[in-house]
Write a protein that holds these residues in place. Structure first.
Motif, mmCIF file in Angstrom:
data_model
loop_
_atom_site.group_PDB
_atom_site.id
_atom_site.type_symbol
_atom_site.label_atom_id
_atom_site.label_comp_id
_atom_site.label_asym_id
_atom_site.label_seq_id
_atom_site.Cartn_x
_atom_site.Cartn_y
_atom_site.Cartn_z
ATOM 1 N N ARG A 1 19.247 -9.056 -36.133
ATOM 2 C CA ARG A 1 18.128 -9.702 -36.827
ATOM 3 C C ARG A 1 18.312 -9.625 -38.343
ATOM 4 N N THR A 2 18.680 -8.456 -38.827
ATOM 5 C CA THR A 2 18.880 -8.270 -40.260
ATOM 6 C C THR A 2 20.007 -9.152 -40.778
ATOM 7 N N ALA A 3 21.084 -9.244 -40.005
ATOM 8 C CA ALA A 3 22.218 -10.076 -40.410
ATOM 9 C C ALA A 3 21.796 -11.532 -40.570
ATOM 10 N N LEU A 4 21.022 -12.032 -39.626
ATOM 11 C CA LEU A 4 20.573 -13.426 -39.688
ATOM 12 C C LEU A 4 19.680 -13.669 -40.902
ATOM 13 N N LEU A 5 18.795 -12.723 -41.178
ATOM 14 C CA LEU A 5 17.869 -12.887 -42.297
ATOM 15 C C LEU A 5 18.565 -12.777 -43.648
ATOM 16 N N GLU A 6 19.726 -12.126 -43.674
ATOM 17 C CA GLU A 6 20.471 -11.979 -44.925
ATOM 18 C C GLU A 6 21.184 -13.270 -45.325
ATOM 19 N N LEU A 7 21.429 -14.146 -44.364
ATOM 20 C CA LEU A 7 22.173 -15.372 -44.648
ATOM 21 C C LEU A 7 21.334 -16.343 -45.473
ATOM 22 N N SER B 1 26.305 -4.912 -24.822
ATOM 23 C CA SER B 1 26.076 -5.773 -23.658
ATOM 24 C C SER B 1 24.601 -6.124 -23.540
ATOM 25 N N TYR B 2 23.749 -5.175 -23.903
ATOM 26 C CA TYR B 2 22.304 -5.395 -23.836
ATOM 27 C C TYR B 2 21.882 -6.523 -24.776
ATOM 28 N N ALA B 3 22.287 -6.427 -26.044
ATOM 29 C CA ALA B 3 21.907 -7.450 -27.018
ATOM 30 C C ALA B 3 22.469 -8.811 -26.621
ATOM 31 N N TYR B 4 23.719 -8.827 -26.190
ATOM 32 C CA TYR B 4 24.340 -10.083 -25.786
ATOM 33 C C TYR B 4 23.612 -10.684 -24.584
ATOM 34 N N GLY B 5 23.237 -9.830 -23.641
ATOM 35 C CA GLY B 5 22.583 -10.309 -22.427
ATOM 36 C C GLY B 5 21.200 -10.881 -22.674
ATOM 37 N N VAL B 6 20.370 -10.150 -23.426
ATOM 38 C CA VAL B 6 18.988 -10.612 -23.620
ATOM 39 C C VAL B 6 18.906 -11.792 -24.581
ATOM 40 N N LEU B 7 19.910 -11.951 -25.439
ATOM 41 C CA LEU B 7 19.859 -13.034 -26.425
ATOM 42 C C LEU B 7 20.578 -14.301 -25.988
ATOM 43 N N THR B 8 21.545 -14.180 -25.088
ATOM 44 C CA THR B 8 22.332 -15.364 -24.726
ATOM 45 C C THR B 8 22.404 -15.647 -23.227
ATOM 46 N N MET B 9 22.088 -14.660 -22.382
ATOM 47 C CA MET B 9 22.267 -14.838 -20.943
ATOM 48 C C MET B 9 20.948 -14.789 -20.171
ATOM 49 N N ASN B 10 19.848 -14.863 -20.904
ATOM 50 C CA ASN B 10 18.518 -14.885 -20.282
ATOM 51 C C ASN B 10 18.230 -13.670 -19.411
ATOM 52 N N MET C 1 17.589 -17.706 -34.411
ATOM 53 C CA MET C 1 18.888 -18.267 -34.031
ATOM 54 C C MET C 1 18.831 -19.783 -33.900
ATOM 55 N N THR C 2 17.704 -20.311 -33.450
ATOM 56 C CA THR C 2 17.588 -21.762 -33.246
ATOM 57 C C THR C 2 17.603 -22.545 -34.554
ATOM 58 N N SER C 3 17.400 -21.864 -35.673
ATOM 59 C CA SER C 3 17.375 -22.566 -36.957
ATOM 60 C C SER C 3 18.776 -22.831 -37.505
ATOM 61 N N PHE C 4 19.803 -22.259 -36.860
ATOM 62 C CA PHE C 4 21.174 -22.437 -37.328
ATOM 63 C C PHE C 4 21.838 -23.611 -36.615
ATOM 64 N N ARG C 5 22.617 -24.348 -37.372
ATOM 65 C CA ARG C 5 23.280 -25.535 -36.834
ATOM 66 C C ARG C 5 24.351 -25.171 -35.811
ATOM 67 N N ASP C 6 25.115 -24.120 -36.087
ATOM 68 C CA ASP C 6 26.216 -23.718 -35.196
ATOM 69 C C ASP C 6 26.327 -22.198 -35.226
ATOM 70 N N LEU C 7 25.655 -21.542 -34.301
ATOM 71 C CA LEU C 7 25.661 -20.079 -34.246
ATOM 72 C C LEU C 7 26.005 -19.618 -32.836
ATOM 73 N N LYS C 8 26.919 -18.661 -32.753
ATOM 74 C CA LYS C 8 27.277 -18.091 -31.459
ATOM 75 C C LYS C 8 27.357 -16.576 -31.564
ATOM 76 N N LEU C 9 26.868 -15.928 -30.530
ATOM 77 C CA LEU C 9 26.981 -14.478 -30.415
ATOM 78 C C LEU C 9 28.193 -14.189 -29.540
ATOM 79 N N VAL C 10 29.078 -13.326 -30.021
ATOM 80 C CA VAL C 10 30.329 -13.040 -29.319
ATOM 81 C C VAL C 10 30.365 -11.571 -28.920
ATOM 82 N N LYS C 11 30.629 -11.304 -27.657
ATOM 83 C CA LYS C 11 30.722 -9.930 -27.160
ATOM 84 C C LYS C 11 32.146 -9.427 -27.323
#
Length: 227
Positions: free
Chosen positions: A145-151, A165-174, A191-201
């Motif tokens: 969250r902090t990283a996104l707000l810093e951009l 795995s927890y963060a990746y799961g709840v944010l990208t895998m429902n 996250m929805t406000s970014f044009r091209d954003l991906k979370l990578v595990k």
């Protein structure tokens, strides 16, 4: 730079300058075919990494021409980007902002901290922050969250690397979140406000330079608070 019978020498690890441990016989310290490194000579954290990823720094670089140095530095940076691509198991778009996040908690729940490493081109920025009493999962989410707000822009491609795995799961895998729904929903909305954003595990503590640095920054934030 002696520490008992261990001496530390400047080396390169995946495009990053590090310190490698050598024994009194001037040979690298080995453990399970891995060598020991640290990113900062004064830091407490040390890492065992694949020896094939560690290279010596040429001693005559100072005599090279500025043009040659620039070419070598660019090649080193390109090699680092290739390493990041391999670790992410996917391509990183040209001009992307790469962010490595990690959270740490002493006690879980207990004093917690976040670590964030931003990379854009040849520029880097680090963030190490204590966030109070929290669980490790909250710290992992708060780092993202902090990283996104810093951009400052939402138009450039963004890749966020996490070993959670927890963060990746709840944010990208429902994954169904039984706890922290407000924080999770807040991050998803951002996250929805970014044009091209991906979370990578990525795999934690596997010698990935960006992830290891974020881990160090998060742990340092906790240690500084509980001293």
């Amino acid at each position: 730079m002696e520490n008992g019978n261990i001496s530390w020498k400047r080396m390169m690890f995946k495009g990053n300058k590090v310190w490698q441990a050598f024994g009194p016989d001037e040979k690298p310290l080995y453990k399970n075919e891995k060598v020991l490194i640290k990113y900062n000579i004064k830091q407490d954290y040390e890492y065992w990494v694949n020896e094939n990823n560690v290279e010596s720094i040429s001693q005559d670089r100072s005599s090279e021409s500025p043009v040659k140095k620039k070419i070598l530095n660019k090649a080193s940076f390109n090699n680092r980007k290739e390493t990041e691509k391999d670790a992410s198991e996917g391509d990183i778009p040209s001009g992307a902002i790469c962010i490595y996040t990690d959270g740490a908690s002493s006690g879980n729940p207990g004093p917690s901290g976040i670590g964030v490493l931003f990379r854009f081109g040849e520029h880097e920025k680090e963030l190490s922050r204590h966030i109070g009493i929290a669980t490790n999962n909250i710290a992992e989410l708060e780092a993202i969250r902090t990283a996104l707000l810093e951009l400052k822009t939402t138009k450039k491609p963004v890749r966020i690397f996490t070993d959670s795995s927890y963060a990746y799961g709840v944010l990208t895998m429902n994954w169904k979140a039984k706890k922290n729904p407000e924080l999770i929903n807040s991050i998803k909305k951002t996250m929805t406000s970014f044009r091209d954003l991906k979370l990578v595990k990525v795999k934690g503590h596997a010698g990935h330079a960006g992830n290891e640095r974020a881990d160090f920054l998060a742990t340092r934030a906790v240690k500084n608070e509980i001293k």
